[in-house]
Design an enzyme around this catalytic site. Structure first.
Site, PDB file in Angstrom:
ATOM      1  N   ARG A  59      -0.471  15.186  11.655  1.00 47.68           N
ATOM      2  CA  ARG A  59       0.535  15.166  10.754  1.00 47.68           C
ATOM      3  C   ARG A  59       0.780  16.026   9.842  1.00 47.68           C
ATOM      4  O   ARG A  59       0.359  16.282   8.812  1.00 47.68           O
ATOM      5  CB  ARG A  59      -0.008  13.672   9.966  1.00 47.68           C
ATOM      6  CG  ARG A  59       0.211  12.483  10.527  1.00 47.68           C
ATOM      7  CD  ARG A  59       0.266  11.223   9.674  1.00 47.68           C
ATOM      8  NE  ARG A  59      -0.536  10.251   9.791  1.00 47.68           N
ATOM      9  CZ  ARG A  59      -0.507   9.158   9.011  1.00 47.68           C
ATOM     10  NH1 ARG A  59       0.148   8.865   7.879  1.00 47.68           N
ATOM     11  NH2 ARG A  59      -1.180   8.035   9.168  1.00 47.68           N
ATOM     12  N   LYS A  87       0.851  -1.285  -0.092  1.00 48.00           N
ATOM     13  CA  LYS A  87      -0.073  -0.068   0.063  1.00 48.00           C
ATOM     14  C   LYS A  87       0.822   1.560   0.119  1.00 48.00           C
ATOM     15  O   LYS A  87       0.784   2.285  -0.924  1.00 48.00           O
ATOM     16  CB  LYS A  87      -0.832   0.196   1.124  1.00 48.00           C
ATOM     17  CG  LYS A  87      -1.503   1.401   1.448  1.00 48.00           C
ATOM     18  CD  LYS A  87      -2.347   1.354   2.872  1.00 48.00           C
ATOM     19  CE  LYS A  87      -1.796   2.437   3.877  1.00 48.00           C
ATOM     20  NZ  LYS A  87      -2.143   3.474   3.831  1.00 48.00           N
ATOM     21  N   ASN A  88       1.842   1.210   0.950  1.00 48.53           N
ATOM     22  CA  ASN A  88       2.689   2.293   1.102  1.00 48.53           C
ATOM     23  C   ASN A  88       3.708   2.872  -0.080  1.00 48.53           C
ATOM     24  O   ASN A  88       4.185   3.911  -0.148  1.00 48.53           O
ATOM     25  CB  ASN A  88       3.270   2.585   2.217  1.00 48.53           C
ATOM     26  CG  ASN A  88       2.372   2.670   3.607  1.00 48.53           C
ATOM     27  OD1 ASN A  88       1.540   3.293   3.494  1.00 48.53           O
ATOM     28  ND2 ASN A  88       2.935   2.182   4.688  1.00 48.53           N
ATOM     29  N   CYS A 124      -6.526   8.088   8.433  1.00 51.11           N
ATOM     30  CA  CYS A 124      -6.557   7.549   9.965  1.00 51.11           C
ATOM     31  C   CYS A 124      -6.331   8.727  10.843  1.00 51.11           C
ATOM     32  O   CYS A 124      -5.412   9.657  10.490  1.00 51.11           O
ATOM     33  CB  CYS A 124      -5.489   6.599   9.975  1.00 51.11           C
ATOM     34  SG  CYS A 124      -6.033   4.876   9.432  1.00 51.11           S
ATOM     35  N   ILE A 143       1.273  18.895   7.189  1.00 53.56           N
ATOM     36  CA  ILE A 143       1.853  18.762   5.791  1.00 53.56           C
ATOM     37  C   ILE A 143       2.736  20.192   5.396  1.00 53.56           C
ATOM     38  O   ILE A 143       3.357  20.334   4.432  1.00 53.56           O
ATOM     39  CB  ILE A 143       0.782  18.454   4.662  1.00 53.56           C
ATOM     40  CG1 ILE A 143      -0.016  19.934   4.823  1.00 53.56           C
ATOM     41  CG2 ILE A 143       0.137  17.379   4.971  1.00 53.56           C
ATOM     42  CD1 ILE A 143      -1.150  20.026   3.359  1.00 53.56           C
ATOM     43  N   ARG A 193      -8.460  -0.589   4.146  1.00 54.07           N
ATOM     44  CA  ARG A 193      -7.463   0.451   3.480  1.00 54.07           C
ATOM     45  C   ARG A 193      -6.150  -0.200   3.259  1.00 54.07           C
ATOM     46  O   ARG A 193      -5.594   0.202   2.116  1.00 54.07           O
ATOM     47  CB  ARG A 193      -7.494   1.588   4.260  1.00 54.07           C
ATOM     48  CG  ARG A 193      -8.720   2.621   4.583  1.00 54.07           C
ATOM     49  CD  ARG A 193      -8.450   3.576   5.363  1.00 54.07           C
ATOM     50  NE  ARG A 193      -7.127   4.359   4.876  1.00 54.07           N
ATOM     51  CZ  ARG A 193      -6.119   4.712   5.677  1.00 54.07           C
ATOM     52  NH1 ARG A 193      -6.090   4.417   6.787  1.00 54.07           N
ATOM     53  NH2 ARG A 193      -4.843   5.191   5.221  1.00 54.07           N
ATOM     54  N   ASP A 230       4.113   1.264  11.965  1.00 57.30           N
ATOM     55  CA  ASP A 230       3.104   0.717  11.476  1.00 57.30           C
ATOM     56  C   ASP A 230       2.820  -0.845  12.120  1.00 57.30           C
ATOM     57  O   ASP A 230       2.037  -1.408  11.851  1.00 57.30           O
ATOM     58  CB  ASP A 230       3.089   0.514   9.980  1.00 57.30           C
ATOM     59  CG  ASP A 230       2.500   1.727   9.380  1.00 57.30           C
ATOM     60  OD1 ASP A 230       2.133   2.711  10.169  1.00 57.30           O
ATOM     61  OD2 ASP A 230       2.674   1.911   8.131  1.00 57.30           O
TER      62      ASP A 230
END
Length: 430
Positions: A127, A28-29, A122, A129, A403, A311
């Site tokens: 976080r 995913k990442n 999430c 930016i 997700r 994670d």
């Protein structure tokens, strides 16, 4: 939050050992920034092994909104960005996932304009930016923040040295993508070193961009228009691999994971080995053997790669809930990364949290309960806990899990878990 997907549950009957072999899905990442990068080239991209995830579907909706053609062809995702005709991402698409902000750098590089709202995803605490925006501004982008929207112009971006205040994965990716559209050389200092950054570099080089250094803390990008159609195989998902290793460690048994890079998982396997598992690795595969009787893994501190991944913190915590002794977790990356703790405690876990530290003391048994996924990795932790709890665990809010995990019910069932997806009955017409 309505919608059928939110009404589904996963049920697990605890107590089964895990045995067998599993190929790990694409990451995913890795795939999300690559999907953003696909718009740099006004041509065709084929992504092999692209995972079927709700975050991928969100990216596809953004690509189609921008004017790209996107089609699944079996397990491959095919993107044609030659028809790109817009540079805006509407609020409802941005809210679907936080990582949508990575489109900012690539849209600016391709079109010189961009307009998007602040991203969703999430809730892991702030976080910011700011690092993304600072990097793009240093390349020459003019970014105005008005009423929750970012309005950006970048007609003449110029390469330069950019030092990130911390090795943020998202800021590194956004700066790499924007730098492909800048004149001259950009040097990113204190760049994130995650394997997914190296996968993005491999994709960009396949397109004809000139990028080198990914995997180290200094990345050099020569600004140039990509020239080639590209076919790229997405790297395997090291966090999905960590989840299934943690599941087998807790439940007991022996599993072999294929299509994975052991070096990407070394801190996770070291912690599982410290807790009492036997682990063997060869090219593209890792075997874990566990009696299911784990003990303390000492102190686990999350850190940017190559440290222990934030994670994987929740799934390792779940694996140790019935271990002997106490394991200390120190979360150094995100705030609000212990939201799964309350749900695990509903199952009888003994976890105390103070600020960034969680102490997990093993208990003789866990009990099945009705719990809900609080976020993506917290949901995965509940899957692991359900495998070692007495009785039935029923997990709600599984849209969080979807997700990042293509089909955890299929995968865990293939390894011998007693697990099922409960779909709601079709809604009756009023």
């Amino acid at each position: 939050m309505g919608g059928g997907i939110h009404m589904s549950h996963i049920t697990i009957q605890g107590g089964s050992r895990l045995e067998g072999t599993l190929a790990v899905q694409g990451a995913k990442n890795s795939v999300l920034p690559i999907l953003a990068a696909a718009i740099l080239h006004p041509g065709r991209t084929v992504l092999r092994g692209c995972p079927h995830l709700s975050d991928v579907e969100s990216s596809i909706r953004i690509l189609r909104h921008l004017g790209c053609r996107v089609d699944w062809e079996g397990g491959d995702l095919v993107i044609d960005a030659s028809g790109l005709s817009r540079w805006d991402i509407p609020d409802h698409l941005m809210r679907e996932m936080r990582s949508s902000v990575v489109f900012l750098g690539s849209i600016l590089a391709r079109t010189g304009w961009a307009e998007l709202s602040h991203p969703g995803g999430c809730e892991l605490g702030p976080r910011p930016i700011d690092m993304h925006l600072s990097a793009l501004r240093q390349l020459g982008a003019n970014i105005r923040e008005e009423g929750g929207f970012l309005r950006c112009t970048a007609q003449h971006m110029t390469g330069r040295e950019i030092t990130l205040s911390m090795p943020s994965v998202g800021a590194t990716e956004n700066a790499m993508l924007a730098a492909c559209g800048a004149q001259g050389e950009t040097v990113l200092v204190n760049a994130a070193r995650e394997p997914e950054i190296a996968d993005l570099q491999a994709f960009l080089c396949g397109m004809g961009c000139q990028v080198k250094g990914a995997g180290s803390s200094t990345i050099c990008i020569q600004g140039r228009q990509p020239t080639h159609d590209v076919c790229h195989t997405v790297m395997p998902d090291r966090i999905v691999a960590a989840t299934y290793l943690a599941a087998a460690a807790a439940a007991g048994g022996e599993i072999e994971l294929r299509q994975i890079q052991h070096s990407h998982l070394s801190t996770v396997t070291a912690a599982l080995h410290a807790a009492g598992c036997q682990i063997y690795s060869g090219p593209g595969q890792t075997v874990l053997r566990s009696e299911g009787r784990l003990h303390s893994a000492g102190t686990v501190r999350t850190a940017p790669y190559p440290g222990f991944p934030t994670d994987a913190q929740a799934v390792l915590m779940a694996a140790l809930l019935r271990g002997q002794g106490a394991t200390v977790f120190v979360e150094n990356i995100f705030e609000n990364r212990y939201r799964h703790v309350d749900e695990l405690c509903r199952m009888g876990a003994d976890i105390s949290v103070a600020d960034r530290v969680a102490v997990v003391t093993g208990v003789p048994r866990l009990y099945g309960a009705d719990v809900r996924a609080t976020d993506l990795r917290g949901g995965a932790a509940l899957l692991v806990a359900g495998l070692i709890a007495d009785g039935t665990t029923r997990i709600g809010d599984i849209h969080h899990i979807q997700r990042g995990y293509e089909d955890p019910v299929r995968d865990l069932a293939a390894l011998g878990a007693d697990i099922a997806l409960e779909e709601p009955p079709p809604a009756a017409h009023q």
